[in-house]
Write an enzyme that holds these catalytic residues in place. Structure first.
Site: not given
Length: 264
Positions: A45, A84, A114, A181
């Protein structure tokens, strides 16, 4: 290049063989990456920022990701292709299944979500319906407004301990890859050792099983700035194919990311 599957990544983890991955958004670059034998590509994304010129990833839609997934798959039939799941496309397990179905039909081999422990039920529902999942922990860009910006996560002991628990929980829920991340390398190492599935890092040190970079950062063509954890391989090599090869070599050798790209 032979067709890459999650089983290959699992084998590499057990063998201690590191692997590299890159974001891709169109057929031409996807073909270039496959020709250089990049095993894993991600339709991220991040396209909202690097392609659409938006300030963050929040405006990206499932249709956007599906379109670019079709493009990337056309250029790279043999790579393991992740896609994503955009902001608010998996608020419930039911919505997640609908969104994932569109991305899998577009050519994805796996979807990336996420979030932390709250994702466990959704991941289980997806895997029960034959949708492989990558769970993204640490700095999750869709939560930029909660974090108050793009900041390193997991530096305090409580947050770090919770992230380790979340990684184990999501792996047990069915996640087949964990992506970390912007976390301290010491935390990334703990998580990589704690889960049996491959762990991919970006801004997480060289201790993870794999690495990923945004292609625009790797080629030095990002519009705004170069993240600390990235490296402009094109500036070093002067040629895109050589840049990709050098990135692969350095990841496999464990020399990228170096200390200057790593958070503590």
């Amino acid at each position: 290049m032979k067709k890459i599957t999650i089983n290959d990544l699992m084998t590499w983890k057990h063998e201690g063989r590191k692997f590299a991955s890159i974001t891709a958004y169109d057929a031409s670059f996807a073909q270039l990456f496959e020709q250089q034998e990049v095993p894993v590509l991600l339709v991220g994304d991040s396209l909202g920022m690097v392609l659409q010129g938006k300030p963050d990833t929040l405006p990206v839609s499932v249709s956007d990701i599906a379109y670019h997934t079709r493009c990337v798959r056309a250029g790279s039939p043999n790579t393991l292709l992740m896609a994503d799941m955009p902001f608010m496309s998996y608020s419930t397990p039911e919505q997640a299944c609908e969104s994932a179905a569109e991305l899998m039909r577009a050519g994805a081999n796996m979807v990336k979500l996420e979030g932390g422990a709250w994702l466990a039920e959704t991941i289980t529902k997806l895997t029960e319906r034959a949708v492989p999942v990558c769970a993204h922990l640490g700095l999750t860009p869709q939560s930029v407004n909660i974090f108050g910006g793009y900041k390193v996560q997991g530096r305090d002991s409580d947050h770090a301990a919770q992230m380790v628990k979340d990684a184990i929980l999501l792996k047990n829920a069915g996640a087949q890859i964990i992506l970390l991340e912007c976390v301290p390398a010491s935390l990334a190492e703990r998580i990589t050792k704690a889960v049996e599935v491959p762990v991919i890092g970006i801004g997480a040190g060289n201790v993870t099983d794999g690495q990923i970079l945004v292609m625009h950062d790797m080629f030095g063509i990002s519009a705004n700035y170069m993240p600390r954890f990235s490296k402009n391989y094109l500036a070093e090599t002067g040629d895109m194919r050589t840049a990709v090869s050098k990135y692969l070599e350095e990841v496999e050798a464990g020399t990228f990311p170096g200390p200057q790209h790593t958070f503590e």
